[in-house]
Design an enzyme around this catalytic site. Structure first.
Site, PDB file in Angstrom:
ATOM      1  N   GLU A   1       0.767  -1.293   0.095  1.00 33.95           N
ATOM      2  CA  GLU A   1      -0.165   0.060  -0.013  1.00 33.95           C
ATOM      3  C   GLU A   1       0.869   1.289  -0.003  1.00 33.95           C
ATOM      4  O   GLU A   1       0.561   2.150   0.831  1.00 33.95           O
ATOM      5  CB  GLU A   1      -1.084   0.340   1.099  1.00 33.95           C
ATOM      6  CG  GLU A   1      -2.286  -0.949   1.118  1.00 33.95           C
ATOM      7  CD  GLU A   1      -3.135  -0.959   2.102  1.00 33.95           C
ATOM      8  OE1 GLU A   1      -2.962  -0.276   3.039  1.00 33.95           O
ATOM      9  OE2 GLU A   1      -4.043  -1.719   2.084  1.00 33.95           O
TER      10      GLU A   1
ATOM     11  N   GLU B   1      -5.572  -8.380  -0.440  1.00 36.47           N
ATOM     12  CA  GLU B   1      -6.494  -7.799   0.890  1.00 36.47           C
ATOM     13  C   GLU B   1      -7.763  -7.804   0.635  1.00 36.47           C
ATOM     14  O   GLU B   1      -7.954  -6.695  -0.367  1.00 36.47           O
ATOM     15  CB  GLU B   1      -5.825  -6.493   1.478  1.00 36.47           C
ATOM     16  CG  GLU B   1      -4.490  -6.891   2.306  1.00 36.47           C
ATOM     17  CD  GLU B   1      -4.002  -5.578   3.060  1.00 36.47           C
ATOM     18  OE1 GLU B   1      -4.902  -4.996   3.726  1.00 36.47           O
ATOM     19  OE2 GLU B   1      -2.773  -5.462   3.152  1.00 36.47           O
TER      20      GLU B   1
END
Length: 511
Positions: A173, A292
């Protein structure tokens, strides 16, 4: 009552079921590791300190691959602190979750646990506060043959044979301002390119995952993927996608339709990746690693900066209800529907932290409601994913407009002379209307009329869609027999509101 007609034909196939779609995620966050998978003082701990009761539930869940050690945690992680004699490992402050990290579980320990429960390890490297050098050193430690510094260190730590970890995430991320070492797309693309090139000097056959967007709502979404892939296209195999869903401002209708967002997310990333390929004149297809995803009530989370510094704190331990399980089932169906381009997926996380498995320190472990659609889909989705033809009523949603009342996907495992197994998964996304289902399987495999036999119909629903499982009542919500009926090549069933279903049929006569 709504009505739906579903027709299945093997001529309309998406592609083979990819086992890695049933992945999970273990991060050093909250109680996922400590008092989750690992608790040496627990009565059911094994000789390495891992909880065998949790290991049993992980095997039953059907997880195939587990991403480790993060997540936000990895972006300020020193992997060297987690190897060697446990007594010599330093205690550190994790900046991501403001937690005291004892490093009693590290790389070797995780790989040992993964092998013991039968899952493939998927490792992430720190590209936040560290870079290519440290990533290569970790790769050498994991996969190198003895004879140089880092493989020799692994051998000294009791693992002479290489761990042979094949899948590596290039950071986590990095588009997010919350990330330690957050970077612009251009900055990340440069370090990812350098890291990937160096890692392939060690092992050219690795599978590398570049960081994509941490949500479809990020202001840089789309541009981020393009910039990163323009630089890393020839060096990586997958680009990541992350998404979490919740009933925003009480909008349960849109929440039940969360799969619409996941579907659009995947389509957009694929389109961007293929645009980069087209510009380069390349036939290579970058795959999506949806590593995720889950239901997470982020509106109730005050953020990392508000956390007090503690060791293994109780952190985002959401309790899931029937509605959440229906959403999770529909998200799994969506991942299967994109099996041609989604190579792997990891439900985040595995234990305690927004997880299908919950534990009590020193005590019991139990299955949350979302455990059941995952376990049944992982167990019975086999063979080819079919693209069903669905005609059904629509549900109005504020976020996505009118959506199909049913989410449907099917898998067909043609065993040749021994017949075939057909599994169909349904989610009824209406909160108020049941569905009268008619399923036509006449064309499936070309079996003779009447050759299909119903094996079982398992349904997950409750008169109270907010019902949950707890330590005191761990089986309040479990799959129950449904009421499907077959006549010839037609199956009929009534699907209650807010429900998820697994219907299995087998070809009764060998061809």
């Amino acid at each position: 009552m709504g009505r739906a007609t579903v027709r299945l034909d093997p001529a309309f196939a998406v592609g083979p079921v990819r086992p890695r779609l049933f992945g999970s995620f273990v991060e050093h966050m909250g109680r996922c590791v400590y008092t989750g998978i690992y608790e040496p003082s627990h009565p059911d701990a094994d000789e390495l300190g891992f909880r065998t009761d949790v290991a049993h539930l992980v095997r039953e869940l059907g997880v195939t691959v587990v991403r480790y050690p993060g997540g936000n945690f990895v972006s300020n992680y020193r992997w060297e602190d987690g190897v060697g004699a446990k007594a010599d490992r330093p205690t550190q402050l994790d900046l991501a979750w403001r937690s005291v990290e004892t490093n009693q579980v590290g790389t070797d320990d995780f790989v040992d646990w993964a092998r013991s429960v039968g899952v493939e390890p998927m490792m992430a490297v720190n590209l936040g506060t560290r870079g290519p050098s440290e990533a290569v050193e970790l790769l050498l430690y994991c996969n190198g043959d003895p004879g140089t510094q880092w493989p020799d260190r692994r051998a000294q730590n009791g693992h002479v044979e290489p761990h042979d970890v094949r899948v590596w995430c290039l950071g986590n991320e990095m588009d997010g301002p919350w990330q330690m070492g957050h970077k612009t797309a251009e900055e990340y693309a440069r370090v990812a390119e350098e890291t990937a090139r160096a890692m392939r000097r060690v092992d050219r056959d690795l599978e590398l995952v570049a960081c994509g967007s941490s949500s479809r709502g990020m202001p840089t979404f789309g541009t981020w993927e393009r910039v990163v892939l323009e630089r890393c296209f020839d060096l990586v195999d997958h680009v990541s996608a992350h998404a979490y869903y919740e009933p925003l401002d009480g909008d349960v209708d849109s929440f039940l339709a969360s799969a619409e967002d996941m579907n659009r997310f995947i389509q957009s990333v694929v389109a961007t990746a293929d645009h980069v390929a087209a510009v380069r004149g390349s036939d290579k297809r970058i795959m999506v690693s949806f590593d995720e995803w889950n239901v997470w009530r982020q509106q109730g989370f005050d953020g990392e900066s508000s956390l007090a510094v503690r060791e293994a704190p109780e952190l985002i331990e959401d309790v899931y209800d029937v509605t959440d399980a229906v959403v999770v089932g529909s998200l799994l169906a969506t991942l299967l529907q994109h099996a041609d381009r989604v190579s792997m997926a990891c439900q985040a996380q595995l234990v305690n932290v927004i997880a299908p498995i919950m534990t009590e320190p020193g005590g019991a472990s139990w299955r949350q409601t979302i455990y059941h659609p995952f376990a049944l889909t992982a167990r019975y989705a086999r063979g080819m994913v079919l693209r069903p033809a669905v005609v059904c009523d629509r549900v109005d949603t504020a976020a996505y407009g009118p959506v199909d009342q049913l989410v449907v996907t099917a898998t067909l495992d043609d065993t040749g002379e021994g017949g075939a197994d057909l599994t169909v998964f349904f989610a009824n996304r209406s909160r108020t209307e049941p569905v009268e289902l008619t399923l036509d399987v006449a064309a499936a495999v070309g079996a003779a009329p009447g050759d299909w036999t119903l094996v079982e119909h398992l349904a997950l629903y409750d008169d109270d869609p907010t019902a949950t499982n707890t330590r005191l009542e761990p089986d309040r919500v479990v799959p129950r027999p449904g009421g499907a009926r077959t006549e010839g090549d037609t199956l009929t069933a009534t699907l209650p509101p807010t429900s998820w279903h697994c219907i299995r049929l087998t070809e009764a006569v060998s061809r």
